[in-house]
Scaffold this motif. Structure first.
Motif, PDB file in Angstrom:
ATOM      1  N   SER A 151      -2.175  -6.890  16.472  1.00 17.26           N
ATOM      2  CA  SER A 151      -1.833  -7.858  15.430  1.00 17.26           C
ATOM      3  C   SER A 151      -0.448  -7.617  14.844  1.00 17.26           C
ATOM      4  O   SER A 151       0.103  -6.516  14.921  1.00 17.26           O
ATOM      5  N   HIS A 152       0.099  -8.654  14.230  1.00 18.57           N
ATOM      6  CA  HIS A 152       1.349  -8.549  13.492  1.00 18.57           C
ATOM      7  C   HIS A 152       1.069  -7.964  12.102  1.00 18.57           C
ATOM      8  O   HIS A 152      -0.069  -7.689  11.742  1.00 18.57           O
ATOM      9  N   MET A 153       2.131  -7.805  11.322  1.00 18.63           N
ATOM     10  CA  MET A 153       2.041  -7.045  10.086  1.00 18.63           C
ATOM     11  C   MET A 153       1.058  -7.621   9.073  1.00 18.63           C
ATOM     12  O   MET A 153       0.195  -6.902   8.557  1.00 18.63           O
ATOM     13  N   VAL A 154       1.146  -8.911   8.746  1.00 23.65           N
ATOM     14  CA  VAL A 154       0.312  -9.471   7.685  1.00 23.65           C
ATOM     15  C   VAL A 154      -1.182  -9.358   7.998  1.00 23.65           C
ATOM     16  O   VAL A 154      -1.947  -8.833   7.174  1.00 23.65           O
ATOM     17  N   PRO A 155      -1.676  -9.829   9.160  1.00 22.70           N
ATOM     18  CA  PRO A 155      -3.106  -9.669   9.414  1.00 22.70           C
ATOM     19  C   PRO A 155      -3.536  -8.210   9.511  1.00 22.70           C
ATOM     20  O   PRO A 155      -4.647  -7.861   9.099  1.00 22.70           O
TER      21      PRO A 155
ATOM     22  N   TYR B 190       2.292  -5.504   0.908  1.00 23.00           N
ATOM     23  CA  TYR B 190       1.133  -4.644   0.639  1.00 23.00           C
ATOM     24  C   TYR B 190       0.620  -4.866  -0.778  1.00 23.00           C
ATOM     25  O   TYR B 190      -0.598  -4.955  -1.000  1.00 23.00           O
ATOM     26  N   SER B 191       1.512  -4.950  -1.742  1.00 17.95           N
ATOM     27  CA  SER B 191       1.092  -5.124  -3.135  1.00 17.95           C
ATOM     28  C   SER B 191       0.416  -6.471  -3.348  1.00 17.95           C
ATOM     29  O   SER B 191      -0.621  -6.559  -4.033  1.00 17.95           O
ATOM     30  N   GLU B 192       0.995  -7.537  -2.775  1.00 21.18           N
ATOM     31  CA  GLU B 192       0.401  -8.873  -2.906  1.00 21.18           C
ATOM     32  C   GLU B 192      -0.987  -8.909  -2.278  1.00 21.18           C
ATOM     33  O   GLU B 192      -1.939  -9.460  -2.847  1.00 21.18           O
ATOM     34  N   ILE B 193      -1.107  -8.346  -1.094  1.00 16.54           N
ATOM     35  CA  ILE B 193      -2.404  -8.355  -0.401  1.00 16.54           C
ATOM     36  C   ILE B 193      -3.410  -7.499  -1.154  1.00 16.54           C
ATOM     37  O   ILE B 193      -4.589  -7.877  -1.285  1.00 16.54           O
ATOM     38  N   ALA B 194      -2.990  -6.362  -1.674  1.00 16.33           N
ATOM     39  CA  ALA B 194      -3.900  -5.508  -2.446  1.00 16.33           C
ATOM     40  C   ALA B 194      -4.448  -6.253  -3.655  1.00 16.33           C
ATOM     41  O   ALA B 194      -5.644  -6.153  -3.977  1.00 16.33           O
TER      42      ALA B 194
ATOM     43  N   GLY C 269      -8.277  -6.955  -3.936  1.00 19.67           N
ATOM     44  CA  GLY C 269      -8.911  -6.171  -4.988  1.00 19.67           C
ATOM     45  C   GLY C 269      -8.854  -4.682  -4.737  1.00 19.67           C
ATOM     46  O   GLY C 269      -9.658  -3.920  -5.291  1.00 19.67           O
ATOM     47  N   PHE C 270      -7.904  -4.238  -3.930  1.00 16.63           N
ATOM     48  CA  PHE C 270      -7.737  -2.810  -3.646  1.00 16.63           C
ATOM     49  C   PHE C 270      -7.026  -2.143  -4.814  1.00 16.63           C
ATOM     50  O   PHE C 270      -5.951  -2.580  -5.227  1.00 16.63           O
TER      51      PHE C 270
ATOM     52  N   GLY D 109      -0.303 -18.728   0.677  1.00 16.95           N
ATOM     53  CA  GLY D 109      -0.545 -18.515   2.096  1.00 16.95           C
ATOM     54  C   GLY D 109      -1.380 -17.278   2.357  1.00 16.95           C
ATOM     55  O   GLY D 109      -2.285 -17.289   3.198  1.00 16.95           O
ATOM     56  N   LEU D 110      -1.101 -16.189   1.636  1.00 17.51           N
ATOM     57  CA  LEU D 110      -1.879 -14.958   1.815  1.00 17.51           C
ATOM     58  C   LEU D 110      -3.329 -15.163   1.387  1.00 17.51           C
ATOM     59  O   LEU D 110      -4.259 -14.631   2.023  1.00 17.51           O
ATOM     60  N   ARG D 111      -3.551 -15.930   0.337  1.00 18.13           N
ATOM     61  CA  ARG D 111      -4.922 -16.218  -0.077  1.00 18.13           C
ATOM     62  C   ARG D 111      -5.669 -17.012   1.000  1.00 18.13           C
ATOM     63  O   ARG D 111      -6.837 -16.746   1.289  1.00 18.13           O
ATOM     64  N   LYS D 112      -4.992 -17.969   1.594  1.00 19.39           N
ATOM     65  CA  LYS D 112      -5.609 -18.754   2.671  1.00 19.39           C
ATOM     66  C   LYS D 112      -5.917 -17.873   3.879  1.00 19.39           C
ATOM     67  O   LYS D 112      -6.970 -18.006   4.511  1.00 19.39           O
TER      68      LYS D 112
END
Length: 311
Positions: free
Chosen positions: A175-179, A246-250, A254-255, A293-296
């Motif tokens: 996979s690429h970075m985001v997924p 990383y911060s946005e995805i966390a 909920g990490f 986009g990250l939420r989707k």
């Protein structure tokens, strides 16, 4: 219009086919079981039998840094064969309109940012994905050569930024970075892991666009192909450092743990931001923000990937 879409089962292809405007066309979407794009004779036979009016070339062997480092020969040879066969055989079959989808890896590693189309071939490729970039550049130049030799063949290329979103691969080996980060941070949260590692120092900057936004641009391009630039970047026009992703995805996942940097791992190119002024002047801009986009993308991972694995 009968459109041959290569890579129809990939992320870009599937986002194209689910777009609301896709219903306006007849789609030819052969899988590998019907046409192996690495085989010239199979590609030639399919084009002769099906006679598409238009080709969208979205197929390719893709993967992240780890996959490119592990299998450079496959990424070079398979993509060279696929690009040459689809583009050259479309010309041979008399298809006069072709849209080739490329990626930002074709730019030199040290090209000034934002990356302008005039910077192509003005320096060396990023070593971690050199084979893939060489193959993609060859396809781009083949399109240019065909149109230059015979202007009745309009073979154009859109260079997309990094993509993520629905139908992405979340397999950490490819996979690429985001997924990859979504899967890793989600797993850490629910395993109650306190730390998540980041490759490199996290300061490298990347531009990521929702795949559904690229699909929207591609379908606009089909509708207005005559005035589409022969070569144009497609992206958001904004980039962020790896630490921000990383911060946005966390926050979305909920990490609550912390991040540590593994400085023994490569970070890739320092920055990859596309200059999107050419496509903006044509009349298109990416509509989706990074956070939306990250939420989707995380919703797709939860509802489609994890549920599928549980069944």
């Amino acid at each position: 219009m009968r459109i041959l879409l290569t890579g129809a089962t990939g992320m870009v292809g599937r986002n194209l086919l689910e777009h609301s405007d896709a219903q306006n066309y007849v789609w030819l979407t052969p899988g590998r079981d019907k046409v192996d794009l690495r085989d010239r004779d199979q590609v030639r036979g399919f084009l002769k039998a099906e006679k598409p009016n238009f080709v969208i070339h979205a197929a390719g062997v893709v993967g992240g840094i780890q996959a490119n480092i592990r299998e450079p020969v496959r990424f070079l040879l398979d993509n060279l064969d696929i690009g040459r066969n689809v583009i050259a055989e479309s010309r041979r079959a008399g298809v006069t309109r072709l849209l080739n989808l490329s990626c930002s890896c074709v730019y030199p590693r040290n090209a000034p940012n934002p990356l302008q189309e005039s910077s192509l071939l003005q320096g060396e490729f990023e070593p971690t994905n050199e084979g893939y970039a060489l193959a993609r550049m060859a396809a781009l130049k083949l399109c240019e050569a065909i149109s230059k030799e015979d202007p009745s063949f309009a073979y154009k290329t859109l260079i997309a930024s990094n993509l993520y979103g629905r139908f992405d691969s979340f397999d950490p080996s490819s996979s690429h970075m985001v997924p990859a980060v979504i899967a890793k941070v989600h797993a850490a949260r629910f395993a109650h892991v306190a730390e998540v590692d980041i490759w490199g120092d996290g300061l490298a900057r990347r531009e990521f666009m929702l795949a559904g936004d690229l699909a929207d641009c591609v379908l606009r391009a089909v509708e207005r192909f005559d005035d589409l630039p022969a070569l144009a970047n497609v992206g958001t026009g904004e980039d962020h450092d790896i630490n921000t992703f990383y911060s946005e995805i966390a926050a979305i996942v909920g990490f609550k743990g912390r991040f540590v940097h593994d400085l023994t791992k490569p970070s890739g190119m320092a920055r990859k931001l596309l200059d999107v002024s050419r496509i903006a002047a044509w009349g298109w801009r990416a509509p989706t923000s990074l956070s939306d986009g990250l939420r989707k993308s995380y919703a797709f991972y939860q509802h489609d990937i994890l549920n599928e694995n549980i069944q």
